[in-house]
Scaffold this motif. Structure first.
Motif, short mmCIF file in Angstrom:
data_model
loop_
_atom_site.label_atom_id
_atom_site.label_comp_id
_atom_site.label_asym_id
_atom_site.label_seq_id
_atom_site.Cartn_x
_atom_site.Cartn_y
_atom_site.Cartn_z
N UNK A 48 45.52 45.91 39.50
CA UNK A 48 45.46 47.60 40.27
C UNK A 48 46.01 47.86 39.08
N UNK A 49 46.79 47.35 37.79
CA UNK A 49 47.01 48.64 37.12
C UNK A 49 45.85 49.59 36.40
N UNK A 68 42.07 48.14 36.17
CA UNK A 68 42.09 46.32 36.08
C UNK A 68 41.48 45.69 37.44
N UNK A 69 40.36 45.31 37.71
CA UNK A 69 40.50 44.63 38.57
C UNK A 69 40.17 42.84 38.34
N UNK A 70 39.93 42.40 37.70
CA UNK A 70 40.07 41.23 37.27
C UNK A 70 40.70 40.85 36.14
N UNK A 76 38.50 39.90 31.39
CA UNK A 76 38.46 40.92 32.17
C UNK A 76 38.13 41.62 32.12
N UNK A 77 37.79 42.16 33.87
CA UNK A 77 37.31 43.66 34.45
C UNK A 77 37.90 44.68 34.10
N UNK A 78 37.40 46.03 34.11
CA UNK A 78 37.89 46.90 34.17
C UNK A 78 37.13 47.97 34.91
N UNK A 79 37.40 48.96 35.90
CA UNK A 79 36.47 49.35 35.95
C UNK A 79 37.06 50.99 36.10
N UNK A 80 36.17 52.10 36.15
CA UNK A 80 36.08 53.55 35.81
C UNK A 80 35.48 53.99 36.01
N UNK A 81 35.93 55.22 36.81
CA UNK A 81 35.18 56.16 37.20
C UNK A 81 35.53 57.82 37.41
#
Length: 143
Positions: A48-49, A68-70, A76-81
């Motif tokens: 959630x960060x 940060x999703x995981x 670690x999984x980051x999703x950017x948009x």
């Protein structure tokens, strides 16, 4: 969609590597394309960060909101948009013979007309991934 993957071996312990990379604010240190990356919410780094990431690609600045999703013991999984692209950075670490094997995967899915440019950008993202693969182990080697 564009996807790149690089595997690196570093001397830091896996847990420390994961902890360092979990703070996406460190990205300007190891990603040559990132100009700045500022945390948007307070508290410990956890799922959630989120961070505001400013990057330069092919001479143009772009801003993405990364979250940060995981955050697992080895992944670690980051999703950017933004309105043009959805980027996913998937990082895994594992201890191996006193070292850490780090696998960095990045994928980009373009929206709208930008999808047409994706096949022409793969080579540029490969070069950027090569630069990350050179720089990140140096950063993790310390001063």
């Amino acid at each position: 969609m564009i996807s790149v993957e690089r595997t690196m071996v570093v001397e830091w312990p896996a847990g420390e590597v994961l902890h360092y990379l979990a703070d996406f604010g460190n990205t300007p240190e190891w990603d040559p394309g990132t100009e700045s990356c500022a945390r948007l919410n307070p508290g410990p780094v956890a799922v959630g960060a989120c961070w505001r990431n400013i990057s330069r690609f092919r001479g143009r600045r772009t801003e993405l909101l990364y979250c940060l999703e995981q955050y697992g013991p080895d992944r670690l999984v980051f999703v950017g948009s933004n309105r043009t692209v959805k980027a996913t950075d998937d990082i895994t670490v594992r201890a191996s013979e006193g070292r850490t094997v780090l696998v960095y995967r990045s994928s980009l899915r373009f929206n709208g007309l930008a999808r047409l440019a994706a096949p022409f950008l793969q080579a540029e993202f490969e070069r950027l991934a090569d630069a990350v693969a050179l720089r990140l182990p140096l950063v993790l080697a310390g001063p």
